[in-house]
Design a protein around this motif. Sequence first.
Motif, PDB file in Angstrom:
ATOM      1  N   GLU A 286      -5.655   2.952  -2.359  1.00 50.49           N
ATOM      2  CA  GLU A 286      -6.431   3.070  -3.593  1.00 50.49           C
ATOM      3  C   GLU A 286      -5.989   4.297  -4.390  1.00 50.49           C
ATOM      4  N   ASP A 287      -5.760   5.430  -3.718  1.00 49.73           N
ATOM      5  CA  ASP A 287      -5.290   6.641  -4.402  1.00 49.73           C
ATOM      6  C   ASP A 287      -3.911   6.416  -5.019  1.00 49.73           C
ATOM      7  N   GLU A 288      -3.053   5.718  -4.275  1.00 56.24           N
ATOM      8  CA  GLU A 288      -1.703   5.468  -4.773  1.00 56.24           C
ATOM      9  C   GLU A 288      -1.727   4.573  -6.000  1.00 56.24           C
ATOM     10  N   VAL A 289      -2.577   3.581  -5.988  1.00 55.34           N
ATOM     11  CA  VAL A 289      -2.704   2.688  -7.152  1.00 55.34           C
ATOM     12  C   VAL A 289      -3.183   3.478  -8.365  1.00 55.34           C
ATOM     13  N   TYR A 290      -4.149   4.353  -8.149  1.00 54.43           N
ATOM     14  CA  TYR A 290      -4.667   5.155  -9.262  1.00 54.43           C
ATOM     15  C   TYR A 290      -3.582   6.058  -9.850  1.00 54.43           C
ATOM     16  N   GLU A 291      -2.853   6.752  -8.979  1.00 53.88           N
ATOM     17  CA  GLU A 291      -1.812   7.671  -9.444  1.00 53.88           C
ATOM     18  C   GLU A 291      -0.709   6.934 -10.210  1.00 53.88           C
TER      19      GLU A 291
ATOM     20  N   MET B 219       4.039   6.618 -19.246  1.00 48.42           N
ATOM     21  CA  MET B 219       5.351   6.079 -19.628  1.00 48.42           C
ATOM     22  C   MET B 219       5.238   5.138 -20.822  1.00 48.42           C
ATOM     23  N   GLU B 220       4.156   4.388 -20.886  1.00 50.16           N
ATOM     24  CA  GLU B 220       3.949   3.520 -22.044  1.00 50.16           C
ATOM     25  C   GLU B 220       3.809   4.343 -23.329  1.00 50.16           C
ATOM     26  N   LEU B 221       3.040   5.435 -23.225  1.00 48.76           N
ATOM     27  CA  LEU B 221       2.874   6.311 -24.382  1.00 48.76           C
ATOM     28  C   LEU B 221       4.204   6.961 -24.754  1.00 48.76           C
ATOM     29  N   GLU B 222       4.958   7.388 -23.736  1.00 52.35           N
ATOM     30  CA  GLU B 222       6.256   8.014 -23.978  1.00 52.35           C
ATOM     31  C   GLU B 222       7.219   7.035 -24.639  1.00 52.35           C
ATOM     32  N   ASN B 223       7.227   5.802 -24.179  1.00 54.90           N
ATOM     33  CA  ASN B 223       8.113   4.790 -24.771  1.00 54.90           C
ATOM     34  C   ASN B 223       7.736   4.508 -26.221  1.00 54.90           C
TER      35      ASN B 223
ATOM     36  N   LYS C 226       0.587   7.115 -14.205  1.00 52.38           N
ATOM     37  CA  LYS C 226       1.991   7.325 -14.590  1.00 52.38           C
ATOM     38  C   LYS C 226       2.481   6.208 -15.505  1.00 52.38           C
ATOM     39  N   LEU C 227       2.059   4.999 -15.247  1.00 55.14           N
ATOM     40  CA  LEU C 227       2.470   3.870 -16.098  1.00 55.14           C
ATOM     41  C   LEU C 227       1.943   4.052 -17.524  1.00 55.14           C
ATOM     42  N   ARG C 228       0.709   4.509 -17.643  1.00 52.87           N
ATOM     43  CA  ARG C 228       0.148   4.730 -18.983  1.00 52.87           C
ATOM     44  C   ARG C 228       0.895   5.841 -19.724  1.00 52.87           C
TER      45      ARG C 228
END
Length: 279
Positions: free
Chosen positions: A113-118, A126-130, A122-124
Motif C-alpha cells: 500500500e505504501d509503495e502504491v501511494y509513493e 511526471m505528468e505535471l512535468e511532461n 511520482k506519476l502525478r
Amino acid sequence: MIVSSGMKHKKAAAVCLFTAAAVTLCGCGFGREEKKPSVRIVTEDVSDKYVLASAKVRDVRLVENISCTYSQLKEEKLSFPVSGHNVGNVYVEDGQDVKAGELVAELDVSKEEDEVYEMTVKLRKMELENSQLKELIDFYDSRINSERYTLAAKEACTLEKEKCRDSIIYNRRTADLYNKRIEKDNAVIAAAKLYAGMDGTVTDLKDGLRGSSVSASTVVMTIIDTSVCAFQAYNEKGAAYLKPSDKTEVVLGSGATYPVTVSSVDTETGKIIFEMDEP
C-alpha cells in the motif's frame, strides 16, 4: 437315480468292505468248496446339465456392511491466494456464523500500500512535468519559426527542444514501469482480503492465525453448512454395486435403523452419499 460324486465314493467304500469280509469268511469255512466272490460294477452317467445365461454386475446381490459418517455436504475451505505475507487481522472466531461475502480475515499488505501511494505521487509529478515540457517545446518552436531571432538563437532553441523531448520519453518509460508495479501491488492488496463464499459456520480456524505467515496452500479456516447433512461413505467395492435411487438402511451405534436412499455414487473415489428418507 443320479448320485453325486460324493455319494459314489461312499458306495465304493462300502463295496470294498463287503468284498473283504466275504474273502475272510471263505477262508475260514468248514471244508466246503470255496467260491470266488464277485462284484458287479454298474456305471451310470451322473454328469450335470447347465444352461448358460449372461449376467451383469448389478445382477449380483451383495450384502455388506459399509461404515459411514453423518456430516454436512456443503463446506468451503478458505486460504489466501498469495504467499509470503503475515495475517494482519482475523474478524471471526471458531463456531461463529457468517454470511456469504463477509470479510473474515486479511493479510498485512502495508508495504504494498505504501509503495502504491509513493509511485502514484511520482506519476502525478511526471505528468505535471511532461505537461510543462510540452509547453516549453511549443515556446521553442515559436522562436525557431520566428524571423526575429538569429540562426544561433534558433539552434540553441532546437537543442533545448530535443532535451525536452528526451525528458518526456524518459518519463513515459518510467511511468510504464511504475504502472506495472502498481498493478502488481494492487493485485496483492485485493487478494489479501479473505471473504466467506457461502452462508455457514466457521470451524477449524487455524491456531495463532493473527500475525502468522501463511502460504497459498494453507487452509486457514473452513465454513460448513450444517443445514445440509447426509451419511457419507468411501467404499470402492460398494460403489461398484450401488446407483442413485437405490434404497437401503443405516444402523446407528445405538441400534436405531433409518431408511436411506443413495443420492450419488463416485466409482473412481468410492464416495457414496446416502440421504435419509425422513428428517
